[in-house]
Design a protein around this motif. Structure first.
Motif, mmCIF file in Angstrom:
data_model
loop_
_atom_site.group_PDB
_atom_site.id
_atom_site.type_symbol
_atom_site.label_atom_id
_atom_site.label_comp_id
_atom_site.label_asym_id
_atom_site.label_seq_id
_atom_site.Cartn_x
_atom_site.Cartn_y
_atom_site.Cartn_z
ATOM 1 N N GLY A 163 0.824 -1.198 0.000
ATOM 2 C CA GLY A 163 0.000 0.000 0.000
ATOM 3 C C GLY A 163 0.858 1.247 0.000
ATOM 4 N N LEU A 164 0.365 2.314 -0.608
ATOM 5 C CA LEU A 164 1.106 3.567 -0.675
ATOM 6 C C LEU A 164 0.818 4.423 0.552
ATOM 7 N N PRO A 165 1.743 5.320 0.899
ATOM 8 C CA PRO A 165 1.485 6.215 2.031
ATOM 9 C C PRO A 165 0.400 7.231 1.704
ATOM 10 N N GLY A 166 -0.206 7.770 2.749
ATOM 11 C CA GLY A 166 -1.191 8.829 2.562
ATOM 12 C C GLY A 166 -0.521 10.119 2.120
ATOM 13 N N GLY A 167 -1.329 11.074 1.694
ATOM 14 C CA GLY A 167 -0.811 12.337 1.191
ATOM 15 C C GLY A 167 -0.083 13.136 2.254
ATOM 16 N N LEU A 168 0.799 14.008 1.811
ATOM 17 C CA LEU A 168 1.554 14.873 2.704
ATOM 18 C C LEU A 168 0.688 15.999 3.260
ATOM 19 N N ILE A 169 1.142 16.556 4.393
ATOM 20 C CA ILE A 169 0.618 17.843 4.840
ATOM 21 C C ILE A 169 0.973 18.890 3.779
ATOM 22 N N HIS A 170 0.028 19.779 3.465
ATOM 23 C CA HIS A 170 0.315 20.862 2.520
ATOM 24 C C HIS A 170 -0.229 22.149 3.121
ATOM 25 N N GLN A 171 0.670 23.063 3.499
ATOM 26 C CA GLN A 171 0.298 24.328 4.117
ATOM 27 C C GLN A 171 0.567 25.472 3.138
ATOM 28 N N ARG A 172 -0.464 26.314 2.938
ATOM 29 C CA ARG A 172 -0.366 27.387 1.951
ATOM 30 C C ARG A 172 -0.869 28.688 2.575
ATOM 31 N N PHE A 173 -0.359 29.797 2.066
ATOM 32 C CA PHE A 173 -0.770 31.101 2.575
ATOM 33 C C PHE A 173 -0.785 32.103 1.432
ATOM 34 N N SER A 174 -1.871 32.857 1.347
ATOM 35 C CA SER A 174 -1.963 33.914 0.335
ATOM 36 C C SER A 174 -2.334 35.210 1.033
ATOM 37 N N GLU A 175 -1.612 36.274 0.705
ATOM 38 C CA GLU A 175 -1.826 37.582 1.318
ATOM 39 C C GLU A 175 -2.646 38.473 0.402
ATOM 40 N N SER A 176 -3.710 39.025 0.962
ATOM 41 C CA SER A 176 -4.552 39.998 0.253
ATOM 42 C C SER A 176 -4.955 39.511 -1.129
ATOM 43 N N GLY A 177 -5.359 38.245 -1.206
ATOM 44 C CA GLY A 177 -5.837 37.695 -2.461
ATOM 45 C C GLY A 177 -4.757 37.387 -3.465
ATOM 46 N N GLY A 178 -3.480 37.445 -3.049
ATOM 47 C CA GLY A 178 -2.383 37.153 -3.967
ATOM 48 C C GLY A 178 -2.206 35.667 -4.182
ATOM 49 N N ALA A 179 -1.153 35.321 -4.889
ATOM 50 C CA ALA A 179 -0.875 33.922 -5.190
ATOM 51 C C ALA A 179 -0.555 33.151 -3.914
ATOM 52 N N SER A 180 -0.992 31.924 -3.874
ATOM 53 C CA SER A 180 -0.750 31.066 -2.716
ATOM 54 C C SER A 180 0.698 30.579 -2.730
ATOM 55 N N ARG A 181 1.351 30.610 -1.564
ATOM 56 C CA ARG A 181 2.725 30.107 -1.475
ATOM 57 C C ARG A 181 2.788 28.965 -0.460
ATOM 58 N N PHE A 231 3.491 34.451 11.997
ATOM 59 C CA PHE A 231 3.327 35.482 10.979
ATOM 60 C C PHE A 231 1.968 36.147 11.195
ATOM 61 N N PRO A 232 1.843 37.419 10.784
ATOM 62 C CA PRO A 232 0.557 38.113 10.943
ATOM 63 C C PRO A 232 -0.460 37.629 9.921
ATOM 64 N N ILE A 233 -1.720 37.696 10.288
ATOM 65 C CA ILE A 233 -2.800 37.316 9.383
ATOM 66 C C ILE A 233 -3.925 38.343 9.535
ATOM 67 N N THR A 234 -4.474 38.774 8.399
ATOM 68 C CA THR A 234 -5.550 39.769 8.370
ATOM 69 C C THR A 234 -6.756 39.173 7.657
ATOM 70 N N PRO A 235 -7.886 39.867 7.682
ATOM 71 C CA PRO A 235 -9.065 39.343 6.975
ATOM 72 C C PRO A 235 -8.870 39.208 5.465
ATOM 73 N N ASP A 236 -7.861 39.876 4.911
ATOM 74 C CA ASP A 236 -7.599 39.769 3.480
ATOM 75 C C ASP A 236 -6.726 38.575 3.127
ATOM 76 N N ASP A 237 -6.215 37.881 4.149
ATOM 77 C CA ASP A 237 -5.311 36.751 3.929
ATOM 78 C C ASP A 237 -6.070 35.431 4.045
ATOM 79 N N LEU A 238 -5.469 34.384 3.518
ATOM 80 C CA LEU A 238 -6.081 33.054 3.582
ATOM 81 C C LEU A 238 -5.007 32.029 3.908
ATOM 82 N N PHE A 239 -5.223 31.319 5.026
ATOM 83 C CA PHE A 239 -4.366 30.190 5.384
ATOM 84 C C PHE A 239 -5.099 28.908 5.030
ATOM 85 N N GLU A 240 -4.397 28.015 4.312
ATOM 86 C CA GLU A 240 -4.986 26.746 3.895
ATOM 87 C C GLU A 240 -4.052 25.601 4.289
#
Length: 720
Positions: free
Chosen positions: A499-517, A526-535
């Protein structure tokens, strides 16, 4: 025992031997443990306790052996026993009404956030035993909020350490001690309420045990407590005798210590003989400069956290289950760190990884046992991603959140069914997380989504459960997020038997609707505002067996339910859909699966036969080691390991890898997209058909080791 306890030991003379009475007392003791849970959750205001059940309650014998425990976090039972044994050995003067508090990882806690309390249960001048409680507190001080300090280099930077202090002295609360503890915390009201909940919990145990003792007699009550532990030991030893003897070698990794992205090894060599287990962690890495270490108490907790739920089906969960277990490891390892090593993230780093390797080792033995192979399981939810949030709410009051949602990782696949989605880790048998609305009501938090993450379950004949994922932001102008994990570059939810291993943890952050990194494993604060998204997407459970052996109808159902994507169905399971994408093309699927098996061997697809279907029937004159590996005597009486397709891989031992076909393997994107540069993946296939036998994630500069070296006599039961 050198502690001065103002009570006499209880004589068991005159204990009631009526089996009905004794069973009533057993049931009452278990009920008391649950009443302790109810008291704790009723008084506490912390979502960690009330919603996520990150706590422990239990009753202990006078020597610190636990007699009962709840079904919350299994690796929290031994640490409270360590606190009790510390009191018994250091000469502390104890009396009726005392309540002792501690949280020192080098005394007995897992990390400083795990505040524990115990109380001697003294009835009519006799020491009946102890009651214990333990729970995660969101903040106990230190250089960072939540006492998780990625940049810590010493344990003193991580928060208040309480070795073992009387908080209640003879029934009187010591306000000075309580004030000292609360002053260290950024959340004194929340911690203070939890500590009072601990006291209430211990008071419930004291009242109920006193009532039981006076109704049935102290000798009877203590005799039943001893017999509960003894009976569990007898049952688990009998179960161990049903498993084959031999040596199992497993290994897991955790990356990044908060300072450097180094790779740390947790190495476990399990030797099973008769009715005993010996775990040797001597091959593990030296202790880290950062906060990923655990103390020896954490090592014991991690072992218990896997042993109890893996072997404890149908057996009462108490100290008796751990009596057959011996642990060896020198001081100074990442799993036996000594001061001043930081250990703040022990529970979700080294302790968690210890549970992974112990679970993997025990399940290999279950898989090789005809009576228990159906219970064998791949690793579940191999890591927990930590998200803490702090700041001031709309009323300008300090708030703090330790998000427990990451418990919704995938469960490992079983021998006879798929792993459950978002079912959590093996060390939390009854995991729970708060409703979205509860978290948003109590904290300035806003969910964009919380859902299952497709393709995160480890592929196999039996599929691992999916992990979940969330997208979060805040509803105040600004807050501070503290994010850390391992498993972003290591597939910790290992599969079993191909059997294969399960998927990795993947943590992403985008500031003010920008590209996710991609944040990687230890981004820290790190600071987070209502315009940011942590995934973040959490690890799924490991799979069991070759994915190409999965029934095509099950794969089609997975696609229809959104569990597996069309691309993964083709690339990993070799399943081809018709043009209408609602049915399986059987001819194209057979060709695709043959092509994947041939690619493993590096041969033309037309040159290999199809493997015989996987069968649940027992092996002739032998034992199945996994779906497609059988150990059996040959015509000359020598034991050999062969595949179910007839290829002989070893003779005279179960070290079968030398005879299998080895090939460099690429994991699916969810499990291998961000693999640590020091790791490699090796697949092992049947040399005749290309059927997948095992998948090893290992250090790039090291050859994979043999994981299974069983005593062939024990496979027939001759030496059990």
């Amino acid at each position: 025992m050198t502690a001065t306890i103002d009570a006499a030991p209880v004589s068991l003379d005159g204990a009631n031997t009526d089996p009905v009475i004794r069973q009533v007392v057993r049931s009452r003791l278990i009920a008391v443990t649950d009443q302790m849970r109810l008291a704790l959750q009723s008084v506490s205001g912390s979502p960690t306790v009330t919603e996520a059940s990150d706590f422990f309650t239990g009753i202990y014998l006078p020597d610190g052996s636990f007699v009962t425990m709840g079904h919350q976090v299994t690796f929290e039972a031994p640490p409270v026993g360590s606190l009790i044994r510390h009191l018994l050995s250091n000469g502390t003067k104890l009396k009726d009404g005392d309540r002792i508090i501690g949280n020192d990882p080098f005394v007995g806690a897992l990390h400083q956030n795990d505040v524990q309390m115990c109380a001697p249960l003294i009835v009519d001048g006799e020491l009946l035993g102890w009651a214990g409680v333990m729970a995660h507190e969101t903040d106990l001080g230190g250089m960072d909020f939540a006492s998780w300090s990625p940049k810590a280099t010493e344990v003193w930077q991580e928060g208040l350490r309480i070795p073992a202090v009387k908080l209640v002295d003879g029934g009187e609360l010591r306000e000075d001690v309580l004030d000292m503890i609360l002053t260290a915390s950024r959340l004194p009201a929340q911690v203070g309420l939890d500590i009072r909940a601990f006291i209430a919990t211990l008071n419930v145990a004291d009242d109920r045990l006193t009532e039981l003792s006076r109704r049935y007699g102290t000798p009877t009550l203590l005799s039943v407590m001893h017999s509960m532990v003894d009976d569990a030991e007898v049952l688990v030893r009998a179960r161990l005798r049903e498993l084959p003897d031999g040596v199992v070698h497993t290994r897991d990794f955790l990356e990044h210590d908060g300072h450097e992205n180094l790779l740390y090894v947790i190495d476990c060599v399990l030797t099973k003989r008769g009715d005993s287990l010996h775990f040797d962690f001597s091959g593990s890495s030296r202790q880290a400069q950062g906060f990923v270490n655990c103390s020896r108490a954490g090592l014991a907790g991690g072992v218990a956290g896997a042993v109890i739920p893996t072997l404890g089906f149908g057996i009462p969960w108490n100290e008796g289950m751990l009596r057959p277990v011996e642990i060896t490891a020198p001081d100074g390892l990442v799993c036996t760190a000594v001061p001043p090593a930081p250990v703040g993230s022990a529970t979700v780093e080294a302790v968690w990884t210890v549970s992974n390797v112990v679970s993997a080792a025990l399940n290999r033995l279950l898989l090789a046992s005809p009576n228990h192979a159906h219970r064998a399981q791949a690793v579940s939810s191999g890591t927990m991603a930590t998200f803490n949030l702090s700041g001031r709410d709309r009323h300008h009051k300090v708030f703090g959140l330790h998000l427990m949602d990451p418990l919704a990782g995938g469960f490992g696949a079983f021998g006879d069914h798929d792993g459950q989605n978002a079912a959590g880790p093996i060390n939390a048998p009854c995991p729970s997380i708060a409703d979205v609305e509860v978290n948003e009501q109590k904290n300035p938090l806003f969910y964009h989504y919380r859902r299952l993450a497709p393709d995160t379950g480890g592929a196999g004949r039996r599929r691992g459960g999916l992990g979940a994922e969330v997208g979060l932001t805040v509803s105040v102008p600004q807050a501070e997020a503290l994010v850390m994990t391992h498993g972003a570059e290591v597939p910790n939810s290992a599969g079993i038997g191909g059997g294969l291993p399960g998927g990795l943890i993947h943590q992403r952050f985008s500031e003010s609707g920008g590209a996710s990194r991609n944040l990687g494993p230890k981004p820290g604060s790190f600071p987070i505002t209502p315009d940011d998204l942590f995934e973040v997407t959490w690890q799924g459970g490991g799979g069991l067996g070759d994915p190409l052996d999965r029934d095509v109808a099950d794969v089609l159902d997975d696609i229809r339910y959104g569990v597996v994507g069309v691309a993964a169905a083709l690339e990993t399971y070799g399943v081809v859909l018709t043009d209408s994408a609602d049915e399986v093309d059987p001819v194209a699927t057979a060709a695709a699966r043959r092509g994947i098996r041939a690619a493993r061997l590096g041969v033309d697809p037309g040159s290999i036969p199809d493997p015989i279907p996987v069968s649940d029937d027992p092996a002739d004159n032998g034992v199945r080691l996994s779906d497609r590996l059988v150990a059996a005597p040959n015509t000359s009486g020598t034991w050999e390991v062969r595949t179910t397709d007839g290829a002989v891989l070893s003779s005279g031992s179960t070290r079968w890898r030398d005879g299998a076909h080895r090939f460099a393997m690429t994991l699916p994107p969810t499990a291998g997209a961000h693999l640590h540069t020091d790791l490699a993946v090796t697949g092992w296939a049947c040399p005749a058909t290309g059927a997948l036998l095992a998948v090893d994630v290992h250090l790039r500069d090291e050859h994979p080791f043999h994981d299974l070296d069983l005593d062939t006599n024990s496979l027939t039961g001759e030496d059990r």
